[in-house]
Write an enzyme that holds these catalytic residues in place. Structure first.
Site, short mmCIF file in Angstrom:
data_model
loop_
_atom_site.label_atom_id
_atom_site.label_comp_id
_atom_site.label_asym_id
_atom_site.label_seq_id
_atom_site.Cartn_x
_atom_site.Cartn_y
_atom_site.Cartn_z
N VAL A 95 0.82 -1.20 0.00
CA VAL A 95 0.00 0.00 0.00
C VAL A 95 0.86 1.26 0.00
CG1 VAL A 95 -1.91 -1.11 1.18
CG2 VAL A 95 -0.16 0.05 2.53
N ALA A 99 2.84 6.02 -1.92
CA ALA A 99 3.07 7.46 -1.82
C ALA A 99 4.09 7.70 -0.73
CB ALA A 99 1.77 8.20 -1.51
N LYS A 150 5.32 14.02 -6.37
CA LYS A 150 4.31 14.37 -5.37
C LYS A 150 4.72 15.65 -4.66
CE LYS A 150 2.27 12.78 -1.03
NZ LYS A 150 2.21 11.68 -0.03
#
Length: 509
Positions: free
Chosen positions: A48, A51, A79
């Site tokens: 997961v 990011a 990002k």
């Protein structure tokens, strides 16, 4: 007599945690220390952690990674911020951008100057004073300038990437530098009869792997740290009740390849959106008390940007941490040391922090209890500070569903309540040196979640209003012009680090 040095390290488990650890040890340790990693292709990884936050740049730079090659290999994107949507009710949104806000004026904190302007009714949004925020709003990106005199030097960034591909990239880095990978499932663990130290692990085919130091990267199972050494677990589910997640990638659509992560509040939790070059990662983190798995999947499917690319992948977890991340000769890194939901993209950073502390306190075969205690003390403080930052998002909400009402009414750690009360009174913040999130991050989320200080620093009132208006207008203009001059995120990736097999739709600038 000085105890004998460590001769061998065994990393149990691969994935992001295992291969980040292997790569760092391969880079930092002398060649006299053997590093082995055992993993099984039959055991999946959580994956997961797609990011990240800016400190990962330091990790990659220490390894000497080529950024463009890393981005191509992981099909990554850049990002600049996290966008929070609907946390204060439908239609509300704010950014938690990387980097600071504005410039201090004669030793006065910039946000205090902004608060005076806000209280007097002439302040633009605080995002106007953060370059990463302005670039994110415009879907633009370029690397920061190395000239501190340039506005572009203030831009801070991290990455979105495919965690499985990142692990593979790091494996390709580590193995040529001496790390030995062993394929196999751990079937048993051997301990010293008197000390209880781990002496080796037995694989399902009977092979035995021995080492002096063990790093547990076995994920939620905590194969060594918990199942064998019984470190214990501090359960934080009374503050962070989400215990499920369902992930599902999809074809990129909607807003396209945005240079920010999105976290959207939902009925019983929140949904993530993470754009990569070849797909968009999506997930719903939720409380099983408030929504069924079936309804969570239905909700996630209904909110995808495009066609799903895989079946839903479910995860179960309990928020909290091991009571000790280092026990005897075992150090737990990654999910084996605890879990905080990925709301602020801290999972990979906690791996990095664990590795950094391990190298700073690297043991000999005496395993000094004082050094082990210091590792555990620092780990606990760092994780608790991150825990408080995540709890803030849930505590300070304005939604009406039972899940959110409970979150708003819950008792929170005293350490967080004190920070909220101090900021709410006069905008003052005093982050710890161990706090991952700097002052600007706390300001962004506190303001974004509706906690606006009642007063500002009275020293700001000594400044002439016209002078302050001129300073703020000039600064906001420079930041806006700098952001507008950047290429689009899509354009920059295409020119700098486009993955060879990443099929992406065309987006107009």
């Amino acid at each position: 007599m000085t105890p004998a040095p460590i001769r061998s390290v065994l990393i149990v488990g691969g994935g992001t945690a295992g291969w980040m650890t292997a790569a760092a040890l391969a880079k930092a340790l002398p060649k006299t220390i053997t590093v082995t990693l055992v993993e099984s292709e039959q055991i999946g990884t959580v994956g997961v952690g797609e990011a990240t936050i800016p400190p990962i740049n330091t990790f990659n730079q220490v390894l000497g990674l080529d950024e463009a090659a890393f981005m191509r290999a992981t099909k990554g994107s850049f990002k600049l911020a996290i966008e929070f949507v609907d946390w204060m009710g439908p239609g509300h949104r704010y950014l938690h951008p990387f980097g600071g806000f504005g410039l201090d004026i004669e030793a006065l904190k910039f946000h205090q100057v902004w608060l005076r302007a806000h209280h007097e009714g002439w302040a633009p949004p605080i995002d106007a004073f953060n370059l990463s925020a302005q670039a994110a709003h415009l879907n633009r990106f370029a690397p920061p300038s190395k000239d501190p005199g340039q506005v572009l030097s203030s831009l801070k960034y991290a990455f979105h990437f495919d965690a499985g591909l990142y692990a593979k990239f790091l494996r390709d880095y580590a193995e040529p530098r001496g790390v030995t990978r062993v394929e196999g499932k751990v079937a048993g663990v051997q301990q010293h009869g008197e000390t209880g130290f781990i002496t080796g692990v037995t694989l399902d085919d009977g092979r035995v792997l021995e080492a002096d130091l063990f790093v547990d990267c076995s994920g939620f199972r905590g194969l060594l740290i918990e199942q064998t050494l019984q470190a214990g677990y501090d359960d934080w589910s009374h503050w962070l009740p989400n215990d499920r997640a369902v992930a599902m990638p999809c074809v990129t659509g909607g807003d396209g390849l945005t240079p920010y992560t999105r976290a959207t509040a939902d009925t019983a939790g929140w949904r993530w959106r993470i754009p990569l070059q070849h797909r968009t990662g999506n997930g719903y983190v939720y409380s099983s008390r408030d929504i069924s798995d079936e309804d969570a999947v239905a909700r996630l499917r209904a909110t995808l940007d495009g066609e799903p690319l895989a079946e839903p992948n479910f995860l179960r977890f309990q928020a909290g941490r091991r009571k000790a991340a280092w026990v005897k000769n075992v150090v737990a890194i990654g999910l084996s040391s605890g879990f905080l939901e990925p709301l602020e993209s801290t999972s990979i950073h906690l791996i990095q922090a664990g590795i950094t502390k391990l190298l700073a306190l690297f043991p000999d075969r005496g395993f000094d209890p004082v050094e082990i205690a210091e590792y555990n003390r620092l780990t606990a403080l760092q994780v608790e500070l991150i825990r408080d930052f995540i709890i803030l998002h849930f505590k300070a909400n304005a939604r009406s569903e039972p899940y959110w009402v409970r979150a708003r009414q819950m008792e929170i750690p005293e350490s967080l309540q004190r920070k909220i009360d101090l900021f709410a009174a006069s905008g003052r913040l005093f982050p710890s040196d161990l706090d991952l999130f700097a002052e600007a991050s706390w300001i962004a989320v506190l303001l974004g979640q509706g906690i606006t200080p009642r007063r500002h620093d009275p020293l700001v009132d000594a400044f002439d209003e016209a002078f302050l208006k001129s300073q703020l207008s000039r600064l906001a203009g420079l930041i806006r012009q700098t952001a507008q001059a950047l290429p689009t995120h899509e354009q920059f990736i295409a020119r700098y680090c486009a993955a060879p097999h990443a099929s992406r739709p065309e987006f107009k600038p």
